[in-house]
Scaffold this motif. Structure first.
Motif, PDB file in Angstrom:
ATOM      1  N   LYS A   1      -6.757   2.478  -0.076  1.00 13.29           N
ATOM      2  CA  LYS A   1      -5.921   1.561  -0.060  1.00 13.29           C
ATOM      3  C   LYS A   1      -5.258   1.149  -1.206  1.00 13.29           C
ATOM      4  N   GLY A   2      -4.051   0.605  -1.278  1.00 13.68           N
ATOM      5  CA  GLY A   2      -3.497  -0.243  -2.716  1.00 13.68           C
ATOM      6  C   GLY A   2      -2.669   0.912  -3.100  1.00 13.68           C
TER       7      GLY A   2
ATOM      8  N   ASP B   1       0.722  -1.321  -0.145  1.00 10.77           N
ATOM      9  CA  ASP B   1      -0.059   0.163  -0.054  1.00 10.77           C
ATOM     10  C   ASP B   1       0.810   1.268  -0.095  1.00 10.77           C
TER      11      ASP B   1
END
Length: 308
Positions: free
Chosen positions: A267-268, A105
C-alpha cells in the motif's frame, strides 16, 4: 513570486500529502515534511505546521484548502459556518455518510462507499466497533465490514486502475472522479431507502462544496441537507461505516492484485512501492502497470529507473 501560507494540523498535512501523492519531489527543503510540484505551483509542508504555496496559481491552489486558517491571520475566530457545514446535533441524526479509500495509493483502485445509519442503529454501530478506520487494523476492518454489509443499506463503487488511467489520460482530474463516484453511491443508497429520507447527507470533504458541485455539472445532484466536513468519520458513524466498507473492498482488490502479481502488493506511494513496481515490470513487462497502478503517479518513473 505570488504565495499563500496556511496553518495545518498533522492530520491535515497527511491528507494534503495524499492529494499530491503523484506530484511529490524526491528532495526536501530543510524542515519540510513533503514538497509537491504541479503546473503553476509548488507546495511545501513544514514540520511547524505551515504549508507554503508558491507560484502563479498559489492562491487558487491554497483556496482548495480554505477550511484551514491563513498562517498570518491574527484572528482567533472559528472557521465560518456555511450552509454546507454539518448542523449541531448531526451525530444523533439518521444520516447517509460517504468516504473513499485508495486515492493516495499507487497500487490498487479507488473505492468509494456511502452508507445509511438510522438514528436507531447508532448504539448498534458502536457495539460492532464502528469508529474512525484510521484507528483500526486490517483484520478489524474485515470483521466489522462483514457485519456492516449485512446490517445497513450501502452502495459501493470500485474504480479499478485500467479505467482510472483511461479517464486520467482524457484529462479528468482525480477530484472530479471522486465527486462523480461520491454522487453516484449517495444516489444509489438513497434509492435503497424506498422513499425514506435521511435527516442529512455527510461527505468526507476532499474539495470545497462549490468545486464538488461544479464537477457534477449535468448530473443529478442531491443538494438538500448535504453537508461537508473534513474528519467526518468523527462527526457521524455513517461516514465511519462507509470508510470501513470502502477499506474492506480496497483490501479485497489488493489481495486480487497480489495473486495476479505473484507477490504481496504494498500500500501507499513510498520507495517500497517503487521497488514493487520495478519487480512487476521485470516479471510481467511495463504494460502490466496499467492494470495494477495509477500511471501518472511519480512512482512510475521511479520504478522504471530501478529496472534500468
Amino acid at each position: 513570486m505570488p504565495q499563500s501560507v496556511l496553518k495545518a494540523t498533522s492530520e491535515d498535512i497527511k491528507k494534503m500529502k495524499s492529494v499530491y501523492a503523484h506530484h511529490l519531489t524526491d528532495t526536501l527543503p530543510p524542515g519540510a515534511l513533503f514538497q509537491a510540484k504541479i503546473p503553476g505551483c509548488t507546495i511545501t509542508a513544514y514540520q511547524s505546521g505551515k504549508v507554503l504555496f508558491q507560484g502563479q496559481k498559489a492562491e487558487a491552489e491554497a483556496n482548495q484548502f480554505s477550511h484551514l486558517k491563513a498562517a498570518d491571520s491574527k484572528s482567533k475566530k472559528t472557521p465560518a459556518v456555511t450552509k454546507y457545514s454539518p448542523p449541531s446535533g448531526i451525530a444523533s441524526m439518521s444520516v447517509i455518510g460517504s468516504d473513499e479509500v485508495g486515492t493516495g495509493d499507487y497500487f490498487g483502485p479507488i473505492t468509494v462507499c456511502a452508507a445509511y445509519v438510522d438514528s436507531s442503529q447508532l448504539a448498534l454501530m458502536k457495539e460492532l466497533g464502528v469508529k474512525d478506520s484510521k484507528g483500526l487494523k486490517d483484520p478489524q476492518i474485515i470483521n466489522i465490514a462483514k457485519d456492516l454489509i449485512k446490517t445497513i443499506p450501502f452502495s459501493l463503487l470500485v474504480l479499478r486502475n485500467e479505467k482510472y488511467n483511461t479517464m486520467q489520460e482524457k484529462g479528468m482530474s482525480q477530484g472530479k472522479m471522486k465527486a462523480l463516484l461520491h454522487n453516484q453511491v449517495i444516489t444509489s443508497t438513497l434509492e435503497k431507502l424506498d422513499g425514506k429520507q435521511p435527516e442529512a447527507i455527510l461527505i468526507d470533504q476532499f474539495a470545497e462544496p462549490g468545486i464538488y458541485f461544479k464537477h457534477l455539472a449535468g448530473k443529478k445532484i442531491i443538494r438538500e441537507r448535504t453537508y461537508f466536513s473534513t474528519k467526518a468519520e468523527g462527526i457521524h458513524l455513517s461516514v465511519a461505516a462507509a470508510s470501513i466498507i470502502a477499506r474492506y473492498a480496497f483490501l479485497i482488490e489488493m489481495d486480487k492484485l497480489s495473486k495476479a502479481a505473484g507477490f504481496d502488493i504494498p500500500k501507499g506511494a513510498g520507495p517500497h512501492v517503487d521497488k514493487a513496481a520495478a519487480r512487476l515490470i521485470k516479471q510481467q513487462g511495463e504494460d502490466a502497470l496499467r492494470q495494477f497502478t495509477k500511471l501518472h503517479f511519480a512512482n512510475t518513473q521511479k520504478a522504471k529507473k530501478w529496472v534500468q
